[in-house]
Design a protein around this motif. Structure first.
Motif, mmCIF file in Angstrom:
data_model
loop_
_atom_site.group_PDB
_atom_site.id
_atom_site.type_symbol
_atom_site.label_atom_id
_atom_site.label_comp_id
_atom_site.label_asym_id
_atom_site.label_seq_id
_atom_site.Cartn_x
_atom_site.Cartn_y
_atom_site.Cartn_z
ATOM 1 N N UNK A 56 0.834 -1.211 0.000
ATOM 2 C CA UNK A 56 0.000 0.000 0.000
ATOM 3 C C UNK A 56 0.866 1.258 0.000
ATOM 4 N N UNK A 57 1.911 1.258 0.806
ATOM 5 C CA UNK A 57 2.813 2.403 0.863
ATOM 6 C C UNK A 57 3.494 2.633 -0.490
ATOM 7 N N UNK A 58 3.973 1.560 -1.103
ATOM 8 C CA UNK A 58 4.626 1.680 -2.408
ATOM 9 C C UNK A 58 3.639 2.193 -3.456
ATOM 10 N N UNK A 59 2.425 1.659 -3.457
ATOM 11 C CA UNK A 59 1.395 2.101 -4.395
ATOM 12 C C UNK A 59 1.109 3.597 -4.199
ATOM 13 N N UNK A 60 0.949 4.004 -2.938
ATOM 14 C CA UNK A 60 0.662 5.410 -2.638
ATOM 15 C C UNK A 60 1.782 6.336 -3.110
ATOM 16 N N UNK A 79 8.011 -4.903 -15.833
ATOM 17 C CA UNK A 79 8.486 -6.248 -16.161
ATOM 18 C C UNK A 79 9.220 -6.859 -14.965
ATOM 19 N N UNK A 80 10.064 -6.077 -14.332
ATOM 20 C CA UNK A 80 10.806 -6.560 -13.163
ATOM 21 C C UNK A 80 9.865 -6.886 -12.011
ATOM 22 N N UNK A 81 8.857 -6.048 -11.793
ATOM 23 C CA UNK A 81 7.910 -6.259 -10.689
ATOM 24 C C UNK A 81 7.082 -7.522 -10.864
ATOM 25 N N UNK A 82 7.046 -8.061 -12.066
ATOM 26 C CA UNK A 82 6.278 -9.276 -12.340
ATOM 27 C C UNK A 82 7.132 -10.534 -12.394
ATOM 28 N N UNK A 83 8.432 -10.417 -12.191
ATOM 29 C CA UNK A 83 9.318 -11.585 -12.226
ATOM 30 C C UNK A 83 9.069 -12.443 -10.989
ATOM 31 N N UNK A 92 8.335 -3.942 -5.274
ATOM 32 C CA UNK A 92 9.405 -4.176 -6.244
ATOM 33 C C UNK A 92 9.376 -3.098 -7.323
ATOM 34 N N UNK A 93 8.191 -2.742 -7.780
ATOM 35 C CA UNK A 93 8.044 -1.697 -8.792
ATOM 36 C C UNK A 93 8.603 -0.377 -8.279
ATOM 37 N N UNK A 94 8.256 -0.021 -7.057
ATOM 38 C CA UNK A 94 8.721 1.237 -6.467
ATOM 39 C C UNK A 94 10.232 1.221 -6.268
ATOM 40 N N UNK A 95 10.771 0.105 -5.811
ATOM 41 C CA UNK A 95 12.214 -0.008 -5.643
ATOM 42 C C UNK A 95 12.946 0.168 -6.958
ATOM 43 N N UNK A 96 12.422 -0.428 -8.008
ATOM 44 C CA UNK A 96 13.013 -0.300 -9.334
ATOM 45 C C UNK A 96 12.980 1.151 -9.803
ATOM 46 N N UNK A 97 11.847 1.811 -9.632
ATOM 47 C CA UNK A 97 11.713 3.211 -10.048
ATOM 48 C C UNK A 97 12.705 4.078 -9.274
ATOM 49 N N UNK A 98 12.840 3.853 -7.974
ATOM 50 C CA UNK A 98 13.785 4.632 -7.170
ATOM 51 C C UNK A 98 15.216 4.425 -7.652
ATOM 52 N N UNK A 99 15.608 3.173 -7.885
ATOM 53 C CA UNK A 99 16.971 2.891 -8.338
ATOM 54 C C UNK A 99 17.238 3.459 -9.728
ATOM 55 N N UNK A 100 16.272 3.340 -10.637
ATOM 56 C CA UNK A 100 16.445 3.897 -11.983
ATOM 57 C C UNK A 100 16.556 5.417 -11.933
ATOM 58 N N UNK A 101 15.742 6.047 -11.107
ATOM 59 C CA UNK A 101 15.776 7.508 -10.978
ATOM 60 C C UNK A 101 17.107 7.956 -10.392
ATOM 61 N N UNK A 102 17.573 7.267 -9.347
ATOM 62 C CA UNK A 102 18.864 7.602 -8.742
ATOM 63 C C UNK A 102 20.000 7.416 -9.733
ATOM 64 N N UNK A 103 19.958 6.332 -10.494
ATOM 65 C CA UNK A 103 20.997 6.074 -11.481
ATOM 66 C C UNK A 103 20.996 7.148 -12.569
ATOM 67 N N UNK A 104 19.820 7.571 -12.997
ATOM 68 C CA UNK A 104 19.725 8.609 -14.031
ATOM 69 C C UNK A 104 20.262 9.942 -13.518
ATOM 70 N N UNK A 105 20.088 10.200 -12.234
ATOM 71 C CA UNK A 105 20.559 11.450 -11.646
ATOM 72 C C UNK A 105 22.038 11.418 -11.308
ATOM 73 N N UNK A 106 22.656 10.244 -11.345
ATOM 74 C CA UNK A 106 24.071 10.091 -10.999
ATOM 75 C C UNK A 106 24.817 9.309 -12.078
ATOM 76 N N UNK A 107 24.584 9.674 -13.310
ATOM 77 C CA UNK A 107 25.231 8.950 -14.409
ATOM 78 C C UNK A 107 26.731 9.068 -14.319
ATOM 79 N N UNK A 108 27.388 7.953 -14.493
ATOM 80 C CA UNK A 108 28.845 7.894 -14.470
ATOM 81 C C UNK A 108 29.387 8.248 -15.847
#
Length: 113
Positions: A56-60, A79-83, A92-108
């Protein structure tokens, strides 16, 4: 005339598909949490309730930002959230979105030294 009608029908179906893709996916949270609560052989109400709260927290957290995310991120994270589960997981969906967003903001960048 038939081509025009078919073209209009195709455009309408593509637009409907795009609108549908913009909506936050619907996962069967109860089924997912039932599956999680049975890990270990017996059902745990504590685990089930904790799972429901996390989902519920992740959905919110996802609901107000989902349509603002890039389509490729939405699709990839969905796709990842359904594995491993037929019902999907908002955590899982929220965790993926957070990691992708962080990675995009900190591109090496690569440095030739």
């Amino acid at each position: 005339m038939k081509r025009l009608a078919l073209g209009g029908l195709l455009l309408a179906s593509l637009a409907a598909g795009t609108a549908h893709a913009d909506k936050l996916p619907r996962y069967d949270v109860e089924a997912y949490c039932n599956q999680v609560a049975q890990v270990g052989g017996s059902f745990s109400n504590l685990t089930y309730n904790g799972c429901i709260q996390m989902e519920q927290s992740a959905y919110n957290n996802l609901k107000p930002v989902w349509t603002k995310l890039p389509a490729s991120m939405r699709q990839g994270c969905n796709d990842i959230a359904n594995v491993g589960t037929p019902s999907g997981s908002y955590s899982t969906l929220y965790g993926c979105v957070q990691m992708e967003t962080n990675a995009a903001n900190n591109r090496q960048s690569f440095n030739f030294e």
